[in-house]
Design a protein around this motif. Structure first.
Motif, PDB file in Angstrom:
ATOM      1  N   VAL A 121       0.846  -1.205   0.000  1.00 44.37           N
ATOM      2  CA  VAL A 121       0.000   0.000   0.000  1.00 44.37           C
ATOM      3  C   VAL A 121       0.878   1.251   0.000  1.00 44.37           C
ATOM      4  O   VAL A 121       0.641   2.206  -0.735  1.00 44.37           O
ATOM      5  N   GLU A 122       1.922   1.209   0.823  1.00 42.18           N
ATOM      6  CA  GLU A 122       2.826   2.359   0.914  1.00 42.18           C
ATOM      7  C   GLU A 122       3.481   2.644  -0.445  1.00 42.18           C
ATOM      8  O   GLU A 122       3.537   3.787  -0.901  1.00 42.18           O
ATOM      9  N   LEU A 123       3.939   1.583  -1.104  1.00 43.08           N
ATOM     10  CA  LEU A 123       4.568   1.744  -2.418  1.00 43.08           C
ATOM     11  C   LEU A 123       3.553   2.261  -3.443  1.00 43.08           C
ATOM     12  O   LEU A 123       3.845   3.173  -4.225  1.00 43.08           O
ATOM     13  N   ALA A 124       2.348   1.674  -3.386  1.00 37.93           N
ATOM     14  CA  ALA A 124       1.307   2.076  -4.342  1.00 37.93           C
ATOM     15  C   ALA A 124       0.962   3.549  -4.164  1.00 37.93           C
ATOM     16  O   ALA A 124       0.810   4.285  -5.154  1.00 37.93           O
ATOM     17  N   GLU A 125       0.858   3.979  -2.908  1.00 37.33           N
ATOM     18  CA  GLU A 125       0.513   5.389  -2.652  1.00 37.33           C
ATOM     19  C   GLU A 125       1.612   6.328  -3.138  1.00 37.33           C
ATOM     20  O   GLU A 125       1.350   7.393  -3.690  1.00 37.33           O
ATOM     21  N   THR A 126       2.854   5.894  -2.948  1.00 34.08           N
ATOM     22  CA  THR A 126       3.991   6.716  -3.401  1.00 34.08           C
ATOM     23  C   THR A 126       3.967   6.850  -4.926  1.00 34.08           C
ATOM     24  O   THR A 126       4.179   7.937  -5.477  1.00 34.08           O
ATOM     25  N   LEU A 127       3.705   5.718  -5.594  1.00 34.94           N
ATOM     26  CA  LEU A 127       3.677   5.736  -7.065  1.00 34.94           C
ATOM     27  C   LEU A 127       2.521   6.578  -7.584  1.00 34.94           C
ATOM     28  O   LEU A 127       2.646   7.309  -8.554  1.00 34.94           O
ATOM     29  N   LEU A 128       1.387   6.463  -6.884  1.00 40.46           N
ATOM     30  CA  LEU A 128       0.203   7.231  -7.272  1.00 40.46           C
ATOM     31  C   LEU A 128       0.492   8.738  -7.165  1.00 40.46           C
ATOM     32  O   LEU A 128       0.103   9.532  -8.021  1.00 40.46           O
ATOM     33  N   ALA A 129       1.207   9.081  -6.094  1.00 37.70           N
ATOM     34  CA  ALA A 129       1.535  10.495  -5.880  1.00 37.70           C
ATOM     35  C   ALA A 129       2.440  11.032  -6.978  1.00 37.70           C
ATOM     36  O   ALA A 129       2.399  12.223  -7.303  1.00 37.70           O
ATOM     37  N   LEU A 130       3.273  10.135  -7.542  1.00 34.74           N
ATOM     38  CA  LEU A 130       4.165  10.570  -8.632  1.00 34.74           C
ATOM     39  C   LEU A 130       3.357  11.179  -9.776  1.00 34.74           C
ATOM     40  O   LEU A 130       3.685  12.228 -10.297  1.00 34.74           O
ATOM     41  N   GLY A 131       2.301  10.448 -10.155  1.00 36.46           N
ATOM     42  CA  GLY A 131       1.473  10.910 -11.252  1.00 36.46           C
ATOM     43  C   GLY A 131       0.676  12.154 -10.918  1.00 36.46           C
ATOM     44  O   GLY A 131       0.426  12.996 -11.780  1.00 36.46           O
ATOM     45  N   LYS A 132       0.282  12.269  -9.640  1.00 36.80           N
ATOM     46  CA  LYS A 132      -0.590  13.386  -9.256  1.00 36.80           C
ATOM     47  C   LYS A 132       0.169  14.613  -8.785  1.00 36.80           C
ATOM     48  O   LYS A 132      -0.270  15.738  -8.983  1.00 36.80           O
ATOM     49  N   ARG A 133       1.291  14.394  -8.103  1.00 41.61           N
ATOM     50  CA  ARG A 133       1.953  15.524  -7.443  1.00 41.61           C
ATOM     51  C   ARG A 133       3.260  15.950  -8.088  1.00 41.61           C
ATOM     52  O   ARG A 133       3.934  16.837  -7.572  1.00 41.61           O
ATOM     53  N   VAL A 134       3.635  15.268  -9.154  1.00 41.23           N
ATOM     54  CA  VAL A 134       4.887  15.661  -9.814  1.00 41.23           C
ATOM     55  C   VAL A 134       4.564  16.174 -11.214  1.00 41.23           C
ATOM     56  O   VAL A 134       3.765  15.583 -11.928  1.00 41.23           O
ATOM     57  N   GLU A 135       5.170  17.268 -11.568  1.00 44.41           N
ATOM     58  CA  GLU A 135       4.930  17.842 -12.896  1.00 44.41           C
ATOM     59  C   GLU A 135       6.232  18.443 -13.433  1.00 44.41           C
ATOM     60  O   GLU A 135       7.200  18.588 -12.690  1.00 44.41           O
ATOM     61  N   ARG A 136       6.212  18.768 -14.718  1.00 41.29           N
ATOM     62  CA  ARG A 136       7.388  19.403 -15.303  1.00 41.29           C
ATOM     63  C   ARG A 136       7.414  20.884 -14.962  1.00 41.29           C
ATOM     64  O   ARG A 136       6.382  21.551 -15.040  1.00 41.29           O
ATOM     65  N   CYS A 137       8.580  21.379 -14.596  1.00 46.49           N
ATOM     66  CA  CYS A 137       8.734  22.816 -14.345  1.00 46.49           C
ATOM     67  C   CYS A 137       8.541  23.543 -15.681  1.00 46.49           C
ATOM     68  O   CYS A 137       9.139  23.150 -16.685  1.00 46.49           O
ATOM     69  N   PRO A 138       7.714  24.578 -15.712  1.00 43.88           N
ATOM     70  CA  PRO A 138       7.498  25.273 -16.991  1.00 43.88           C
ATOM     71  C   PRO A 138       8.729  26.029 -17.491  1.00 43.88           C
ATOM     72  O   PRO A 138       8.774  26.416 -18.658  1.00 43.88           O
ATOM     73  N   ASP A 139       9.729  26.211 -16.631  1.00 45.46           N
ATOM     74  CA  ASP A 139      10.930  26.954 -17.045  1.00 45.46           C
ATOM     75  C   ASP A 139      12.073  26.035 -17.481  1.00 45.46           C
ATOM     76  O   ASP A 139      12.655  26.235 -18.530  1.00 45.46           O
ATOM     77  N   CYS A 140      12.390  25.033 -16.637  1.00 42.68           N
ATOM     78  CA  CYS A 140      13.537  24.178 -16.979  1.00 42.68           C
ATOM     79  C   CYS A 140      13.108  22.817 -17.494  1.00 42.68           C
ATOM     80  O   CYS A 140      13.928  22.080 -18.022  1.00 42.68           O
ATOM     81  N   ARG A 141      11.860  22.446 -17.341  1.00 43.22           N
ATOM     82  CA  ARG A 141      11.292  21.175 -17.791  1.00 43.22           C
ATOM     83  C   ARG A 141      11.818  19.968 -16.998  1.00 43.22           C
ATOM     84  O   ARG A 141      11.628  18.835 -17.388  1.00 43.22           O
ATOM     85  N   ALA A 142      12.536  20.229 -15.875  1.00 43.63           N
ATOM     86  CA  ALA A 142      12.875  19.130 -14.963  1.00 43.63           C
ATOM     87  C   ALA A 142      11.609  18.856 -14.142  1.00 43.63           C
ATOM     88  O   ALA A 142      10.616  19.578 -14.269  1.00 43.63           O
ATOM     89  N   PHE A 143      11.639  17.840 -13.291  1.00 43.83           N
ATOM     90  CA  PHE A 143      10.439  17.524 -12.510  1.00 43.83           C
ATOM     91  C   PHE A 143      10.426  18.291 -11.195  1.00 43.83           C
ATOM     92  O   PHE A 143      11.458  18.521 -10.583  1.00 43.83           O
ATOM     93  N   LYS A 144       9.234  18.686 -10.795  1.00 45.69           N
ATOM     94  CA  LYS A 144       9.076  19.398  -9.528  1.00 45.69           C
ATOM     95  C   LYS A 144       7.752  18.997  -8.890  1.00 45.69           C
ATOM     96  O   LYS A 144       6.899  18.404  -9.548  1.00 45.69           O
ATOM     97  N   GLU A 145       7.611  19.317  -7.603  1.00 47.19           N
ATOM     98  CA  GLU A 145       6.364  19.043  -6.879  1.00 47.19           C
ATOM     99  C   GLU A 145       5.281  19.996  -7.427  1.00 47.19           C
ATOM    100  O   GLU A 145       5.531  21.189  -7.572  1.00 47.19           O
ATOM    101  N   ALA A 146       4.130  19.441  -7.751  1.00 46.32           N
ATOM    102  CA  ALA A 146       3.054  20.279  -8.315  1.00 46.32           C
ATOM    103  C   ALA A 146       2.673  21.405  -7.354  1.00 46.32           C
ATOM    104  O   ALA A 146       2.544  21.190  -6.147  1.00 46.32           O
ATOM    105  N   GLY A 147       2.544  22.593  -7.892  1.00 47.73           N
ATOM    106  CA  GLY A 147       2.111  23.736  -7.079  1.00 47.73           C
ATOM    107  C   GLY A 147       3.236  24.397  -6.305  1.00 47.73           C
ATOM    108  O   GLY A 147       3.061  25.497  -5.764  1.00 47.73           O
ATOM    109  N   ALA A 148       4.381  23.751  -6.216  1.00 46.29           N
ATOM    110  CA  ALA A 148       5.514  24.332  -5.473  1.00 46.29           C
ATOM    111  C   ALA A 148       6.522  24.928  -6.461  1.00 46.29           C
ATOM    112  O   ALA A 148       6.485  24.617  -7.649  1.00 46.29           O
TER     113      ALA A 148
END
Lengths: 204, 253
Positions: free
Chosen positions: A45-72
Motif C-alpha cells: 500500500v505504501e509503495l502504491a501510494e507513493t507511485l500514485l503520488a508521482l502521477g498526481k503531485r509531480v509535474e514538469r517545471c514550466p521553465d527548466c522542464r525538470a520535474f518538480k512538486e506540483a504547485g511548489a
C-alpha cells in the motif's frame, strides 16, 4: 503451461506491470513481487501510494522542464544562489541529477526530454525550444552549455541547438570529450582518444 | 559456425536490452546483416564508439543457419561519423540515408555500387557539398542503381528530346506528357534546369560538385521529385522526411 499461468490474475497483472520497467525481466519482477507479498499488505500500500503520488503531485517545471512538486516552486529555478548567467541543456531529468552530483555546476538547466531522432519520431518541436527561447529572451543568460551525450543523436541535437541559438546568447559551449579518470591508455578506443587530443586544453 | 568478416557501414541501432544493441550493418561482402552487439551499451564495451550510425567499421559477425540475427564478435572503427553528425543539416542527410538504405536493401545480398555510393556521399559532405545536393545525389543514384530512375535521354516512346519529361515509375522510363497521356503535375515533371542538374549528378562525383553553383529552384524541385519517387519505391514516406524537408527541398508526398 508456463508456471506463471498458475498465479492468481492480480499477481500476473503485477508481474506484467513490473516487467514494463527498464531493466526488469521476468525473474526480477518475480523477486520484487514476492518480496512485496512477504513484507505484508502495508508495504504494498505504501509503495502504491507513493507511485500514485508521482502521477498526481509531480509535474514538469514550466521553465527548466525538470520535474518538480506540483504547485511548489522548482528547487532548481527557484534557488536564488544559482548563477542565472549559465544554462546547461541536457537530454533527461536524470542527467540533471548526475551533473548536480558533480558539485561543479551552479547554473540553471533546460531538459530536452529526448534527442533529435526523426526515426523515433523526435523532432525539434518536442525539445521545448519555445521554453528555451522564452528563457533566453529574458536577457540574463550569457552562456549555454550543450551537455548532450557524445553519440550521433547527441551530436546532431547539439548542432541543431547551436544553429537555433546562434546570435542570441554571448557564448555557446559544448561539454568536453575526454578520457575516463583512472583509465589506462591501452583500453581507450581510438575515437575517444582522437577526440580527447583534438579537444586538448592549455596546461601551462 | 561461419563468421562473416567484412568492411561495413553501421546503418541503424536499436536497444535490445539495458546493455545491448541490435545493429543493422551494411556490409560490403554480404549486404545488410543484422546482429546483436552484446554489452555494447556499457561504457567498458570494446564496441564503444564504433557503432554510431554511418560509421565505417571492420566487423566480424557470427551467423547461424536459419537465424536472421547474427552476433557481433568484433567491430573496429575505420572512419567515424560524429564529425558529420555534429553539423546539423548534414546530420539530417545521414539520418535519411540510414533509414533509406535499411528499408531499400534486401538482407544478405551484396550491393557493391550502393556501398560505394554511400561512401562517396559521406566523402562529398566532408568536402563541403551542400546537404540538399548530397541528399538529391544519394536518392537519385540509389533509385538509378535499383532501376527506377534512369538517366533522362528523351521520351522512350516517341524519342522527343524536349522537356518536361514524366517518370513512369512502374517501368522506370521517361516519357513526354503526350506519350504518357498525363498532364505534368506540379513537382512531378522534369524540367530543363532539373535535367541539367540531374545530368551533373549522374556524371560527376559529389565531391567535385561541391564547388559548383546550381540554381536553388531546380535543386529544390529535383529534391521533391526524387523524394516522391523514393517514397513510392519504398512503399511509404520516410520517418526522417520532416528533417530532410528542412534542408530546403520541395514538399514531399
Amino acid at each position: 503451461m508456463k508456471a506463471v499461468n498458475a498465479y492468481p490474475p492480480s499477481l500476473r497483472r503485477c508481474l506484467e506491470e513490473l516487467q514494463k520497467l527498464p531493466g526488469i525481466g521476468p525473474k526480477s519482477a518475480q523477486r520484487i513481487l514476492f518480496h512485496l507479498l512477504e513484507r505484508g499488505a502495508g508495504a504494498s500500500v505504501e509503495l502504491a501510494e507513493t507511485l500514485l503520488a508521482l502521477g498526481k503531485r509531480v509535474e514538469r517545471c514550466p521553465d527548466c522542464r525538470a520535474f518538480k512538486e506540483a504547485g511548489a516552486a522548482c528547487a532548481l529555478c527557484g534557488d536564488p544562489s544559482r548563477d542565472g548567467r549559465l544554462l546547461c541543456i541536457v537530454e533527461s531529468a536524470a542527467d540533471v541529477l548526475l551533473i548536480e552530483g558533480t558539485g561543479e555546476f551552479r547554473g540553471h538547466y533546460h531538459v530536452l526530454h529526448g534527442l533529435l531522432s526523426p526515426m523515433k519520431g523526435i523532432h525539434p518541436e518536442q525539445l521545448g525550444l519555445e521554453v528555451l527561447d522564452r528563457r533566453l529572451g529574458g536577457g540574463t543568460v550569457e552562456e549555454v552549455i550543450l551537455a548532450t551525450p557524445p553519440t550521433a543523436e547527441g551530436e546532431a541535437t547539439a548542432s541543431y541547438l547551436a544553429n537555433h541559438l546562434a546570435g542570441r546568447v554571448a557564448q555557446i559551449s559544448r561539454i568536453a570529450y575526454g578520457l575516463p579518470v583512472g583509465t589506462d591508455f591501452q583500453y581507450v578506443d581510438t575515437l575517444t582518444l582522437s577526440r580527447a587530443l583534438s579537444g586538448r586544453r592549455r596546461f601551462l | 559456425m561461419p563468421a562473416l568478416s567484412s568492411e561495413a557501414f553501421v546503418l541503424l541501432r536499436h536497444p535490445l536490452t539495458e546493455s545491448s544493441w541490435i545493429v543493422t550493418l551494411f556490409t560490403r561482402e554480404e549486404g545488410v546483416v543484422r546482429a546483436v552487439a552484446k554489452g555494447a551499451r556499457r561504457t567498458t564495451s570494446p564496441f564503444r564508439g564504433a557503432l554510431e550510425p554511418l560509421s565505417r567499421v571492420r566487423v566480424e559477425v557470427v551467423l547461424k543457419e536459419g537465424r536472421e540475427l547474427g552476433t557481433l564478435r568484433s567491430a573496429e572503427l575505420l572512419e567515424g561519423s560524429l564529425d558529420l553528425h555534429g553539423r546539423w543539416p548534414e546530420a539530417a542527410v545521414l539520418m535519411g540515408m540510414g533509414e533509406t538504405l535499411e528499408r531499400a536493401l534486401p538482407a544478405h545480398a551484396a550491393e557493391e555500387e550502393s556501398y560505394r555510393l554511400l561512401g562517396a556521399v559521406l566523402a562529398g559532405l566532408r568536402a563541403g557539398a551542400p546537404p540538399l545536393l548530397a541528399w538529391v545525389y544519394f536518392s537519385a543514384w540509389l533509385l538509378r542503381l535499383h532501376g527506377v530512375f534512369p538517366r533522362p535521354e528523351g521520351c522512350v516512346t516517341c524519342g522527343a528530346q524536349g522537356y518536361p519529361l514524366l517518370l513512369d515509375l512502374g517501368a522506370g522510363e521517361w516519357r513526354c506528357p503526350r506519350c504518357q497521356r498525363q498532364r505534368p503535375a506540379e513537382g512531378r515533371a522534369l524540367t530543363g534546369p532539373m535535367a541539367s542538374l540531374l545530368e551533373a549528378v549522374f556524371r560527376s562525383p559529389l565531391a567535385s560538385l561541391a564547388r559548383r553553383e546550381f540554381p536553388q529552384e531546380a535543386l529544390s524541385a529535383l529534391s521533391g521529385m526524387v523524394y516522391w519517387a523514393l517514397a513510392a519505391y519504398l512503399g511509404r514516406p520516410l520517418a526522417t522526411w520532416p528533417a530532410l524537408e528542412s534542408l530546403g527541398g520541395a514538399a514531399g508526398p
